[in-house]
Design a protein around this motif. Structure first.
Motif, PDB file in Angstrom:
ATOM      1  N   ASP A 126       0.842  -1.186   0.000  1.00 21.69           N
ATOM      2  CA  ASP A 126       0.000   0.000   0.000  1.00 21.69           C
ATOM      3  C   ASP A 126       0.890   1.254   0.000  1.00 21.69           C
ATOM      4  N   ALA A 127       0.243   2.407  -0.099  1.00 23.20           N
ATOM      5  CA  ALA A 127       1.000   3.658  -0.248  1.00 23.20           C
ATOM      6  C   ALA A 127       1.963   3.871   0.921  1.00 23.20           C
ATOM      7  N   GLY A 128       1.512   3.521   2.124  1.00 19.21           N
ATOM      8  CA  GLY A 128       2.367   3.704   3.294  1.00 19.21           C
ATOM      9  C   GLY A 128       3.600   2.811   3.235  1.00 19.21           C
ATOM     10  N   ILE A 130       5.012   1.614   0.464  1.00 19.73           N
ATOM     11  CA  ILE A 130       5.885   2.091  -0.619  1.00 19.73           C
ATOM     12  C   ILE A 130       6.715   3.278  -0.123  1.00 19.73           C
ATOM     13  N   LYS A 131       6.068   4.135   0.661  1.00 14.92           N
ATOM     14  CA  LYS A 131       6.772   5.311   1.193  1.00 14.92           C
ATOM     15  C   LYS A 131       7.939   4.901   2.099  1.00 14.92           C
ATOM     16  N   LYS A 132       7.706   3.894   2.923  1.00 10.86           N
ATOM     17  CA  LYS A 132       8.766   3.440   3.837  1.00 10.86           C
ATOM     18  C   LYS A 132       9.923   2.805   3.069  1.00 10.86           C
ATOM     19  N   ILE A 133       9.598   2.013   2.060  1.00 10.68           N
ATOM     20  CA  ILE A 133      10.661   1.376   1.266  1.00 10.68           C
ATOM     21  C   ILE A 133      11.430   2.436   0.480  1.00 10.68           C
ATOM     22  N   ALA A 134      10.697   3.420  -0.047  1.00  8.72           N
ATOM     23  CA  ALA A 134      11.371   4.509  -0.770  1.00  8.72           C
ATOM     24  C   ALA A 134      12.317   5.251   0.164  1.00  8.72           C
ATOM     25  N   GLU A 135      11.877   5.444   1.388  1.00  6.02           N
ATOM     26  CA  GLU A 135      12.714   6.145   2.382  1.00  6.02           C
ATOM     27  C   GLU A 135      13.949   5.307   2.724  1.00  6.02           C
ATOM     28  N   ALA A 136      13.756   4.005   2.880  1.00  8.38           N
ATOM     29  CA  ALA A 136      14.888   3.111   3.157  1.00  8.38           C
ATOM     30  C   ALA A 136      15.884   3.146   1.994  1.00  8.38           C
ATOM     31  N   GLU A 137      15.354   3.169   0.776  1.00 14.88           N
ATOM     32  CA  GLU A 137      16.230   3.192  -0.414  1.00 14.88           C
ATOM     33  C   GLU A 137      16.976   4.527  -0.502  1.00 14.88           C
TER      34      GLU A 137
END
Ligand SMILES: [Mn+2]
Length: 350
Positions: A126-128, A130-137
C-alpha cells in the motif's frame, strides 16, 4: 492493520483459523514488532499470544487483538476458536513446534498448511509501505554517495562495508536488510561475497550490495565501481550489464509477465556471449523481508501488478576475473514503473 486482518478472513472458510508464528506476518497483521508471539485469527478470534516481557508492548502495538499470556497454554488458546482447521506457516514453524502444538488442539481440530494464503496480500504494497521502502532506499543512496569518497586501494572490504552500515544507522535505519556485500577484485565474481578483510587493490571491480530497514521495511541496491582505471574488458562487461538492467526496467509495467522481464535482461547478456555467467534470477520482491514473492525469474508465472516493489539486478560473473551487478528497486504505481533508486549508473572510476 485491521483491514489486512479482514482481508485475510475473507479468504478463510467459517471453520478455518490461522496461527501466525513468524515475525514478518505478525508485524504485517498486528503491528507487533517482536517475533516472540503468535496471532490466532479467524472470523470469531483476534488473539495475540506473548509473554510477560512483551505485555505492555503488545497492548500498545497490537490494537484490536485480545492478549493471552503464553503461560495459559495452547489448549486454552485453541479453545478460543470454533474453527476446525488451524492454518500454520510451513516456512516458519519447526517440526518440533508443530508436533508440540498439535497435541494441544481440541479433538475435532487439525493443522493445515496455509503459508500462501497468509502471505498473498503482502505482494501488493500500500502507499504507506511504498513510502517506507522509498525512504529506506533513499538512505541507501545517501550511503553510496558518502562511501564513494572513502573507497581507495589499501582499505579492506570490511572497512567499506562498516562505513556504509554505520552511515545507514546514523540516518535512521534500525537494522541492515542483510549482511553487506563488498566484493572486490576476483571476489566480485561471487554474487553474494560478503565483506572480508581482503585489501582493495588498484584495478579492482568493487561490488557493493546493501540495504537497510526503515520503519520495518527493507531497501536493497547494488552498484559496481572500478578502483582506479577500468580496462577494456571491465568496461565491456559493465556496459552489457547496464544495458540489460536498463532495458529490463523499461519493460516493467502492470500486466507484463514477470518471466518476460527476466528474459529481456537474460537475452541481452546471452547474446553478448555471457549467458553462462548470469546464474541467478533477475530480481525479487522486497518488503518486510528482503526476499519476497514474486520474482523476476524464468519460471515465475505471475504478472506484474500495481503495488509490486521489485529489484532488477542482472550480473555477469567471471571466475578468476571478477563480476558486475547493478541493482535498482522499482515500484509499480498507476501501471507504471517508478525507480526508487537514484544513484548514478554510469561506470564510476575512483
Ligand atoms: Mn536484491
Amino acid at each position: 492493520m485491521h483491514n489486512r486482518v479482514d482481508k485475510l478472513c475473507e479468504k478463510l472458510h467459517d471453520n478455518e483459523a490461522v496461527l501466525i508464528s513468524g515475525y514478518p506476518n505478525i508485524f504485517y497483521y498486528s503491528g507487533f514488532t517482536s517475533e516472540d508471539a503468535y496471532l490466532l485469527i479467524s472470523h470469531d478470534t483476534r488473539i495475540i499470544v506473548t509473554d510477560s516481557r512483551y505485555t505492555i508492548q503488545a497492548k500498545e502495538q497490537a490494537k484490536g487483538f485480545d492478549l493471552i499470556d503464553i503461560k495459559d497454554g495452547f489448549e486454552k488458546i485453541f479453545s478460543k476458536t470454533n474453527a476446525k482447521y488451524i492454518g500454520y506457516e510451513e516456512n516458519v514453524m519447526s517440526v518440533r513446534e508443530y508436533k508440540r502444538l498439535r497435541t494441544n488442539l481440541r479433538a475435532n481440530q487439525d493443522f493445515v498448511e496455509m503459508q500462501n494464503i497468509i502471505n498473498e496480500q503482502r505482494k501488493i504494497k500500500d502507499a504507506g509501505e511504498i513510502k517506507k521502502i522509498a525512504e529506506a532506499e533513499k538512505i541507501g543512496d545517501a550511503a553510496f554517495s558518502y562511501v564513494l569518497k572513502e573507497i581507495r586501494a589499501g582499505k579492506t572490504e570490511r572497512e567499506i562495508a562498516l562505513l556504509i552500515e554505520f552511515f545507514m544507522k546514523k540516518q535512521g535505519a534500525s537494522a541492515l536488510s542483510f549482511d553487506t556485500i563488498a566484493a572486490s577484485g576476483k571476489r566480485s565474481a561471487m554474487p553474494h561475497g560478503v565483506a572480508t578483510n581482503k585489501l582493495i587493490e588498484n584495478g579492482d571491480f568493487l561490488t557493493l550490495d546493501f540495504g537497510c530497514v526503515f520503519e520495518g521495511y527493507c531497501s536493497d541496491m547494488t552498484r559496481t565501481v572500478v578502483v582506479g582505471k577500468a580496462d577494456e574488458r571491465q568496461k565491456e562487461i559493465y556496459n552489457i550489464v547496464l544495458r540489460a538492467q536498463t532495458e529490463a526496467i523499461n519493460e516493467v509495467r502492470e500486466g507484463v509477465k514477470c518471466s518476460a522481464v527476466d528474459a529481456i535482461a537474460r537475452d541481452i547478456i546471452k547474446n553478448s556471449g555471457y549467458g553462462d555467467n548470469f546464474g541467478h534470477g533477475l530480481g525479487h520482491s522486497v518488503g518486510i523481508e528482503i526476499h519476497e514473492a514474486p520474482s523476476f525469474a524464468p519460471k515465475c508465472s505471475e504478472t506484474v501488478k500495481n503495488g509490486y516493489i521489485m529489484s532488477v539486478e542482472p550480473g555477469i560473473y567471471i571466475d578468476g576475473f571478477g563480476g558486475v551487478r547493478i541493482e535498482d528497486l522499482i515500484a509499480v504505481e498507476n501501471g507504471k514503473a517508478l525507480n526508487l533508486t537514484h544513484s548514478s549508473k554510469e561506470l564510476i572510476e575512483l
